[in-house]
Design a protein around this motif. Structure first.
Motif, short mmCIF file in Angstrom:
data_model
loop_
_atom_site.label_atom_id
_atom_site.label_comp_id
_atom_site.label_asym_id
_atom_site.label_seq_id
_atom_site.Cartn_x
_atom_site.Cartn_y
_atom_site.Cartn_z
N GLN A 17 0.81 -1.21 0.00
CA GLN A 17 0.00 0.00 0.00
C GLN A 17 0.85 1.27 0.00
O GLN A 17 0.40 2.33 0.43
CB GLN A 17 -0.99 0.00 1.17
N LYS A 18 2.07 1.15 -0.52
CA LYS A 18 2.96 2.31 -0.63
C LYS A 18 3.28 2.63 -2.09
O LYS A 18 3.13 3.77 -2.52
CB LYS A 18 4.26 2.05 0.13
N GLN A 19 3.71 1.63 -2.84
CA GLN A 19 4.08 1.87 -4.23
C GLN A 19 4.00 0.58 -5.03
O GLN A 19 4.21 -0.51 -4.49
CB GLN A 19 5.48 2.45 -4.32
N PRO A 20 3.68 0.68 -6.32
CA PRO A 20 3.67 -0.51 -7.18
C PRO A 20 5.09 -0.92 -7.54
O PRO A 20 6.02 -0.11 -7.48
CB PRO A 20 2.90 -0.03 -8.41
N HIS A 142 2.11 -6.49 -21.71
CA HIS A 142 2.68 -5.16 -21.50
C HIS A 142 1.83 -4.43 -20.46
O HIS A 142 0.62 -4.32 -20.61
CB HIS A 142 2.68 -4.39 -22.82
N TRP A 143 2.50 -3.93 -19.42
CA TRP A 143 1.79 -3.24 -18.34
C TRP A 143 2.29 -1.81 -18.17
O TRP A 143 3.48 -1.54 -18.25
CB TRP A 143 1.98 -3.97 -17.00
N ARG A 144 1.36 -0.92 -17.94
CA ARG A 144 1.66 0.46 -17.57
C ARG A 144 0.93 0.77 -16.26
O ARG A 144 -0.25 0.43 -16.10
CB ARG A 144 1.20 1.44 -18.66
N VAL A 145 1.63 1.43 -15.33
CA VAL A 145 1.04 1.82 -14.05
C VAL A 145 1.35 3.29 -13.83
O VAL A 145 2.49 3.74 -14.05
CB VAL A 145 1.60 0.99 -12.88
N ALA A 170 2.82 7.05 -17.19
CA ALA A 170 3.27 5.83 -16.54
C ALA A 170 4.50 6.05 -15.68
O ALA A 170 5.43 6.76 -16.07
CB ALA A 170 3.56 4.75 -17.58
N ILE A 171 4.49 5.45 -14.48
CA ILE A 171 5.70 5.38 -13.66
C ILE A 171 6.32 3.98 -13.76
O ILE A 171 7.48 3.78 -13.40
CB ILE A 171 5.40 5.73 -12.18
N ILE A 172 5.52 3.02 -14.24
CA ILE A 172 6.00 1.69 -14.59
C ILE A 172 5.53 1.40 -16.01
O ILE A 172 4.35 1.57 -16.33
CB ILE A 172 5.47 0.60 -13.63
N ASP A 173 6.44 1.00 -16.87
CA ASP A 173 6.12 0.68 -18.26
C ASP A 173 7.03 -0.48 -18.66
O ASP A 173 8.20 -0.29 -18.96
CB ASP A 173 6.37 1.91 -19.15
#
Length: 375
Positions: A17-20, A142-145, A170-173
């Motif tokens: 519950q802090k960051q992906p 492929h995931w984007r967050v 996105a911060i994750i790609d």
């Protein structure tokens, strides 16, 4: 047996519950516990929740199961997904994938959702309000967050059955390969689509909303006929401003409203009953012929094992380990049977149980309810 490559305790401290984050190789040498054909078969069952989502030419469509066999003939080679909820309730192999997460509080665990997607298939950008570990099976996805920012993202209605949002930064790609795990906390926007035919396994953890607690507690109070009293005020007097609710009356009514919440036993029983109920249907089948206590005693004396129905929740309160809550029901055990309460709540299989007079009646009842079964 599936085994995580990370220490869950360390993971929780850093990410929960802090960051992906993406755990590359979260499961080493991962293999699918279920085939696309088996998943399609489950989606044909009436008691199992399933969806079919397509997005060919950016035209979003969604249907709810159960589906007929015809649904899976002549499907295109791209831009569709089949999604099935609570597969751990119905498929023993898939249920094995949940076990590495068993040390997390099981009242938080929701279900194992599995999706099969062909190239371009997905459900679009959206935000969930639960924690999820998305395990990549066969194929690539492929995931984007995006970042969590309450109120920043606007919902868009591409289809009434899909709660999607507009695009996000996105911060994750990244691309997930077999065995990789993507963890997403509540409130973070995300979007995933298959690069090739692929399986995806979502291990979800969901806490109740405040309004769920209030609504369910009200139902619990009504069902048990608690608080069936009116305000008592024999010292009532006239008042000049008769349209006012006096401060004294407001305090009395507030106390009536909160009195049930101040009863520790009532709240504990309510939480135990509510949290021990699954959000999804269980594969509970009562035996055609009821067990007798003598039969249960004989089965146990011969070393027979008893198996918990997949997905069944059995819980105890930390400070009251002899009150067991199973699927919304309360079972009181003797003080000497704390070990049995631990076994019922922590183990999937009961083994080497001595058939004494405290154990047999309870296990007979649980077997006849279909909560446990013998092979």
């Amino acid at each position: 047996m599936y085994q995580l490559s990370v220490n869950l305790e360390d993971f929780l401290a850093k990410y929960w519950q802090k960051q992906p984050t993406i755990i590359k190789g979260g499961f080493v040498a991962f293999s699918d516990p279920i085939s696309p054909e088996e998943l399609a078969g489950l989606s044909m069952e009436e008691e199992i929740d399933s969806r079919f989502v397509s997005n060919a030419n950016d035209q979003w469509q969604a249907e709810y199961g159960p589906f007929s066999e015809d649904k899976f003939t002549d499907l295109g080679a791209s831009h569709w997904s089949l999604i099935v909820q609570a597969v751990n309730h119905w498929h023993a192999g898939a249920a094995e994938l949940v076990k590495p997460f068993k040390t997390l509080p099981q009242w938080l665990f929701d279900d194992l959702m599995i999706s099969y997607s062909v190239e371009g298939g997905g459900v679009g950008p959206h935000i969930d309000q639960y924690d999820v570990f998305i395990v990549q099976g066969s194929g690539k996805r492929h995931w984007r967050v995006g970042a969590k920012d309450v109120g920043q993202y606007k919902e868009t209605k591409r289809h009434e059955a899909l709660r999607q949002i507009e695009s996000f930064d996105a911060i994750i790609d990244d691309v997930l390969e077999p065995g990789d795990i993507l963890y997403i906390p509540p409130g973070f926007p995300h979007d995933g689509y298959a690069l090739e035919p692929s399986m995806s396994y979502s291990v979800g953890f969901r806490s109740p909303k405040e309004q769920e607690l209030i609504s369910n507690f009200a139902d619990y109070v009504l069902a048990h006929d608690y608080g069936n009293v009116h305000m008592h005020k024999p010292e009532l007097s006239t008042q000049e401003h008769f349209g006012e609710i006096t401060s004294g009356d407001r305090e009395t009514l507030t106390q009536m409203l909160t009195s049930a919440l101040e009863n520790e036993t009532t709240v504990k029983d309510f939480l135990g009953c509510m949290l021990s109920q699954s959000r999804h249907q269980l594969n509970i089948i009562e035996p055609d012929t009821k067990w007798t206590s003598e039969e249960v005693a004989e089965h146990l004396s011969q070393g027979g094992e008893l198996y918990k129905v997949a997905g069944l929740r059995a819980l105890v309160h930390e400070d009251e380990p002899t009150m067991v809550y199973i699927n919304g029901e309360v079972f009181r055990l003797a003080e000497s049977q704390v070990w049995l309460a631990r076994a019922l709540t922590n183990e999937d299989v009961l083994v080497d149980v001595e058939p004494n007079t405290h154990v047999v009646p309870l296990l007979t009842e649980l077997l006849n309810k279909g909560y446990w079964y013998a092979e």
